[in-house]
Scaffold this motif. Structure first.
Motif, short mmCIF file in Angstrom:
data_model
loop_
_atom_site.label_atom_id
_atom_site.label_comp_id
_atom_site.label_asym_id
_atom_site.label_seq_id
_atom_site.Cartn_x
_atom_site.Cartn_y
_atom_site.Cartn_z
N VAL A 15 0.82 -1.22 0.00
CA VAL A 15 0.00 0.00 0.00
C VAL A 15 0.85 1.27 0.00
O VAL A 15 0.31 2.37 0.06
CB VAL A 15 -1.00 0.03 1.18
CG1 VAL A 15 -1.95 -1.15 1.13
CG2 VAL A 15 -0.29 0.10 2.52
N SER A 16 2.14 1.12 -0.11
CA SER A 16 3.03 2.28 0.00
C SER A 16 2.89 3.27 -1.16
O SER A 16 3.40 4.38 -1.07
CB SER A 16 4.49 1.83 0.12
OG SER A 16 4.89 1.17 -1.06
N PHE A 17 2.16 2.91 -2.19
CA PHE A 17 1.93 3.83 -3.30
C PHE A 17 0.94 4.94 -2.93
O PHE A 17 0.86 5.96 -3.60
CB PHE A 17 1.40 3.07 -4.53
CG PHE A 17 0.02 2.49 -4.33
CD1 PHE A 17 -1.10 3.22 -4.69
CD2 PHE A 17 -0.15 1.24 -3.76
CE1 PHE A 17 -2.37 2.70 -4.51
CE2 PHE A 17 -1.41 0.71 -3.56
CZ PHE A 17 -2.53 1.45 -3.94
N ASP A 18 0.18 4.73 -1.84
CA ASP A 18 -0.87 5.68 -1.46
C ASP A 18 -0.69 6.09 0.00
O ASP A 18 -0.77 5.24 0.89
CB ASP A 18 -2.24 5.00 -1.66
CG ASP A 18 -3.39 5.90 -1.31
OD1 ASP A 18 -3.72 6.00 -0.11
OD2 ASP A 18 -3.98 6.51 -2.23
N ARG A 19 -0.47 7.36 0.23
CA ARG A 19 -0.19 7.86 1.58
C ARG A 19 -1.32 7.53 2.56
O ARG A 19 -1.09 7.11 3.69
CB ARG A 19 0.05 9.36 1.54
CG ARG A 19 0.30 9.93 2.91
CD ARG A 19 0.33 11.42 2.93
NE ARG A 19 0.33 11.84 4.32
CZ ARG A 19 0.84 12.95 4.76
NH1 ARG A 19 1.38 13.79 3.93
NH2 ARG A 19 0.80 13.25 6.02
N LEU A 21 -3.68 5.16 2.47
CA LEU A 21 -3.73 3.72 2.77
C LEU A 21 -2.57 3.31 3.66
O LEU A 21 -2.74 2.52 4.60
CB LEU A 21 -3.68 2.90 1.49
CG LEU A 21 -4.98 2.69 0.73
CD1 LEU A 21 -4.71 1.98 -0.59
CD2 LEU A 21 -5.96 1.90 1.57
N PHE A 22 -1.41 3.84 3.36
CA PHE A 22 -0.22 3.51 4.15
C PHE A 22 -0.43 3.92 5.60
O PHE A 22 -0.19 3.14 6.52
CB PHE A 22 1.00 4.21 3.56
CG PHE A 22 2.27 3.90 4.29
CD1 PHE A 22 2.98 2.75 4.01
CD2 PHE A 22 2.76 4.75 5.27
CE1 PHE A 22 4.16 2.44 4.67
CE2 PHE A 22 3.93 4.46 5.95
CZ PHE A 22 4.63 3.30 5.66
N GLU A 23 -0.91 5.13 5.81
CA GLU A 23 -1.13 5.62 7.17
C GLU A 23 -2.18 4.80 7.89
O GLU A 23 -2.03 4.45 9.06
CB GLU A 23 -1.53 7.10 7.14
CG GLU A 23 -1.61 7.72 8.51
CD GLU A 23 -1.73 9.23 8.48
OE1 GLU A 23 -1.70 9.83 9.56
OE2 GLU A 23 -1.85 9.82 7.38
N LYS A 24 -3.25 4.46 7.20
CA LYS A 24 -4.33 3.65 7.79
C LYS A 24 -3.80 2.27 8.21
O LYS A 24 -4.07 1.80 9.32
CB LYS A 24 -5.45 3.50 6.77
CG LYS A 24 -6.62 2.68 7.24
CD LYS A 24 -7.67 2.61 6.15
CE LYS A 24 -8.78 1.67 6.54
NZ LYS A 24 -9.79 1.52 5.47
N LYS A 28 -3.26 0.64 12.06
CA LYS A 28 -3.81 -0.67 12.45
C LYS A 28 -2.71 -1.59 12.96
O LYS A 28 -2.89 -2.29 13.96
CB LYS A 28 -4.53 -1.33 11.27
CG LYS A 28 -5.87 -0.72 10.97
CD LYS A 28 -6.68 -1.35 9.85
CE LYS A 28 -6.14 -2.48 9.08
NZ LYS A 28 -6.98 -2.90 7.94
N ALA A 29 -1.59 -1.58 12.28
CA ALA A 29 -0.48 -2.45 12.66
C ALA A 29 0.03 -2.12 14.06
O ALA A 29 0.32 -3.02 14.85
CB ALA A 29 0.65 -2.32 11.65
N ILE A 30 0.14 -0.84 14.34
CA ILE A 30 0.65 -0.41 15.64
C ILE A 30 -0.23 -0.93 16.78
O ILE A 30 0.25 -1.30 17.84
CB ILE A 30 0.79 1.13 15.67
CG1 ILE A 30 1.98 1.54 14.80
CG2 ILE A 30 0.93 1.66 17.08
CD1 ILE A 30 2.11 3.02 14.54
N LYS A 31 -1.53 -1.01 16.53
CA LYS A 31 -2.47 -1.50 17.55
C LYS A 31 -2.34 -3.01 17.78
O LYS A 31 -2.69 -3.51 18.83
CB LYS A 31 -3.90 -1.18 17.15
CG LYS A 31 -4.21 0.29 17.18
CD LYS A 31 -5.62 0.55 16.70
CE LYS A 31 -5.91 2.03 16.59
NZ LYS A 31 -7.25 2.28 16.04
N CYS A 60 2.29 8.65 13.30
CA CYS A 60 1.76 7.37 13.78
C CYS A 60 2.52 6.85 15.00
O CYS A 60 1.91 6.42 15.97
CB CYS A 60 1.78 6.33 12.67
SG CYS A 60 0.53 6.60 11.40
N PHE A 61 3.84 6.90 14.94
CA PHE A 61 4.61 6.36 16.06
C PHE A 61 4.59 7.27 17.27
O PHE A 61 4.78 6.80 18.39
CB PHE A 61 6.04 6.02 15.63
CG PHE A 61 6.12 4.75 14.81
CD1 PHE A 61 5.90 3.52 15.41
CD2 PHE A 61 6.40 4.79 13.46
CE1 PHE A 61 5.96 2.35 14.66
CE2 PHE A 61 6.47 3.63 12.71
CZ PHE A 61 6.24 2.41 13.32
#
Length: 72
Positions: A15-19, A21-24, A28-31, A60-61
């Motif tokens: 998803v790194s092509f889209d800021r 989506l990447f942030e979303k 989610k991953a951090i949670k 995010c971090f």
């Protein structure tokens, strides 16, 4: 079988092509990850995407309560 951390890395790369989506997906991953995995994910993210998404990564971090103390 992929670990959760490896799975998340795969998703973030896809998803790194889209800021947005990447942030979303990063949020989610951090949670989902435990502190040890979060530390690894943070290092990996900055190495892979730091030039393009540094602002997103910082945002995010920084939301992780223990991120500043343990990961710097």
């Amino acid at each position: 079988m992929l670990s959760m951390l490896e799975y998340i890395k795969t998703i973030l790369q896809k998803v790194s092509f889209d800021r947005s989506l990447f942030e979303k997906e990063l949020a989610k991953a951090i949670k989902m990850l435990i502190p040890k995995e979060l530390k690894q994910l943070k290092r990996w993210c900055y190495a892979q995407f730091g030039k393009v998404y540094r602002v997103v990564l910082n945002h995010c971090f920084s939301r992780v309560p223990f991120a500043r103390a343990r990961f710097t």
